[in-house]
Scaffold this active site. Structure first.
Site, PDB file in Angstrom:
ATOM      1  N   ASN A 126       2.412   9.311  -5.877  1.00 18.89           N
ATOM      2  CA  ASN A 126       2.675  10.727  -5.575  1.00 18.89           C
ATOM      3  C   ASN A 126       2.858  10.984  -4.085  1.00 18.89           C
ATOM      4  O   ASN A 126       3.492  11.962  -3.705  1.00 18.89           O
ATOM      5  CB  ASN A 126       1.570  11.612  -6.156  1.00 18.89           C
ATOM      6  CG  ASN A 126       1.806  11.897  -7.634  1.00 18.89           C
ATOM      7  OD1 ASN A 126       2.624  12.744  -8.003  1.00 18.89           O
ATOM      8  ND2 ASN A 126       1.125  11.153  -8.503  1.00 18.89           N
TER       9      ASN A 126
ATOM     10  N   HIS B 253       0.849  -1.198   0.000  1.00 17.38           N
ATOM     11  CA  HIS B 253       0.000   0.000   0.000  1.00 17.38           C
ATOM     12  C   HIS B 253       0.884   1.247   0.000  1.00 17.38           C
ATOM     13  O   HIS B 253       1.248   1.772   1.058  1.00 17.38           O
ATOM     14  CB  HIS B 253      -0.920  -0.007   1.229  1.00 17.38           C
ATOM     15  CG  HIS B 253      -1.937   1.101   1.239  1.00 17.38           C
ATOM     16  ND1 HIS B 253      -3.215   0.929   1.715  1.00 17.38           N
ATOM     17  CD2 HIS B 253      -1.884   2.391   0.835  1.00 17.38           C
ATOM     18  CE1 HIS B 253      -3.894   2.066   1.606  1.00 17.38           C
ATOM     19  NE2 HIS B 253      -3.090   2.976   1.085  1.00 17.38           N
TER      20      HIS B 253
ATOM     21  N   GLU C  33     -11.777   4.937   6.691  1.00 16.24           N
ATOM     22  CA  GLU C  33     -10.823   5.989   7.117  1.00 16.24           C
ATOM     23  C   GLU C  33     -11.531   7.019   7.970  1.00 16.24           C
ATOM     24  O   GLU C  33     -10.919   7.709   8.778  1.00 16.24           O
ATOM     25  CB  GLU C  33     -10.223   6.685   5.892  1.00 16.24           C
ATOM     26  CG  GLU C  33      -9.049   5.968   5.304  1.00 16.24           C
ATOM     27  CD  GLU C  33      -8.497   6.737   4.136  1.00 16.24           C
ATOM     28  OE1 GLU C  33      -7.459   7.390   4.300  1.00 16.24           O
ATOM     29  OE2 GLU C  33      -9.105   6.685   3.047  1.00 16.24           O
TER      30      GLU C  33
END
Ligand code: IMP
Ligand code: ZN
Length: 381
Positions: free
Chosen positions: A39, A35, A240
């Site tokens: 960028n 994971h 999340e």
């Protein structure tokens, strides 16, 4: 980060010293990274250099941008603003190629032997960039790597490389194409189509990521179903932020892996444990974005105790100033793991990679050899 988990400077220093004492051993351990966003993994030094160039052209206010790039702690919302800024700096095929090369070399320097690098294909008409040309620029980055021998693409390619005399350490690199939660159903399907077209070049799966406060699960289902039908593997950023309905739907979809799983309620937690879906755990990322308040209370501990499959990952090592070695060391210090436990976690991650069984077998061989003496890692010719 870890310092937030403790109460004074002296304790922080002790904690950091303990983490440091693990680094050499954790670096020598062969590792699998599943994971990492391209960028988000770019070197800060490269980003500052790119910003400086734009500053000289008067296109941005360099000191302001530099301060944002080098800022330490940031909230989840600030992270997504930072990604928009980073994307402004990396809007060019050559730059995408450069950061890909650097990111792979950085992971290899931490003794990562298998890297699944994910990135969101982007269009930018002003520089003639299409989603396809973006991914081609990433693939050019794989070819540009010098420090190590990259093994990627089809089995044929693997055989070709492994059949030669290797003078450099090897790293397997596979790509996941990310769907950004800001995208439409059509744009998400385009990304899946592209992934299917580029399977022979090393694309093995699809990720759903982006600002978790944005977008709706149902928008992405058609694309994810298509990916599944055609045999691509799927990983989802899941939980999340608190969003019970979405988490339930994601778990019902049964992706091959999920990332984070921070904000799960009791019933979702039970579903996750029953599902055995491996979780990509990103300790520093979760601390920095404050999705988990205290590192020592991270759900890593419960997952580990339940023997749920977990893979230690970095998420965005560039943004969070970490690396995979440090993430293993943090796990050791925070959760009292021993070397054998870390070794098991690293090797067990191989079972959760998206590449085929042949690659899994190759990696297991490397781990078996290294397990004899993790300080003399024998995949190096
Ligand atoms: P890229 O896909 O290579 O441009 O990597 C940066 C992108 O990854 C961001 O714009 C987000 O869409 C995604 N990303 C990185 N970190 C996170 C995270 O912690 N949560 C959700 N998405 C993320
Ligand atoms: Zn992520």
């Amino acid at each position: 980060m870890a310092a937030a988990a403790v109460d004074d400077g002296e304790t922080t220093a002790r904690f950091e010293a303990e983490v440091r004492s693990w680094l050499a051993w954790c670096r020598a351990l062969p590792k699998v990274e599943l994971h990492a966003h391209l960028n988000g993994s770019a070197r800060s030094s490269t980003l500052v250099e790119l910003a400086s160039g734009l500053g000289e052209k008067g296109l941005i206010n360099f000191p302001e941008v530099q301060a944002i790039l080098l800022k330490g702690d940031r909230s989840l919302a600030e992270c997504f603003k930072l990604f928009d800024l980073i994307h402004l700096l990396t809007t060019d095929h050559n730059i995408i190629t450069r950061i890909t090369k650097e990111v792979i070399e950085d992971f290899a320097a931490e003794n990562v032997i298998y890297l699944e690098l994910r990135t969101t294909p982007k269009c930018n008409a002003s520089v003639g960039m299409t989603k396809r040309s973006y991914v081609e620029a990433v693939l050019a980055g794989l070819k540009a790597v010098e420090a190590v021998q990259v093994i990627s693409g089809s089995q044929e390619n693997h055989k070709k490389v492994l059949g030669t005399t290797l003078s450099r350490p090897i790293i397997y690199v596979q790509l996941l194409l990310s769907i950004d939660r800001r995208e439409s159903t059509e744009a998400a399907i385009d990304t899946v189509q592209l992934a299917l077209d580029m399977r022979n070049c090393g694309v093995v799966g699809i990720d759903l990521s982006g600002n978790p406060w944005v977008g709706d699960w149902n928008t992405f289902v058609p694309a994810l179903k298509l990916a599944r039908e055609k045999g691509l593997r799927i990983t989802l950023h899941c939980g999340e932020v608190p969003n019970p309905t979405e988490v339930q739907n994601m778990l019902l979809f049964q992706p091959e892996r999920i990332g984070h799983a921070c904000c799960l309620e009791e019933s979702e937690w039970t579903s996750l444990l029953h599902s055995s879906i491996p979780v990509e755990v990103c300790l520093t990322s979760n601390m920095r974005t404050e999705t988990v308040p205290v590192l020592q209370d991270h759900h890593f501990a419960s997952l580990y105790k339940s023997k749920h499959p977990i893979v230690i990952c970095t998420d965005d090592p560039g943004i969070f100033a970490t690396d995979i070695t440090r993430e293993y060391a943090l796990a050791a210090v925070c959760f009292g793991l021993k070397k054998a436990n870390l070794q098991f976690l690293a090797q067990n991650a191989v079972r959760h990679i998206f590449a085929d069984d042949k690659v899994q077998a190759e990696l297991q061989k490397i781990f078996d050899a290294a397990a004899i003496n993790p300080h003399e890692f024998t995949h190096r010719p």
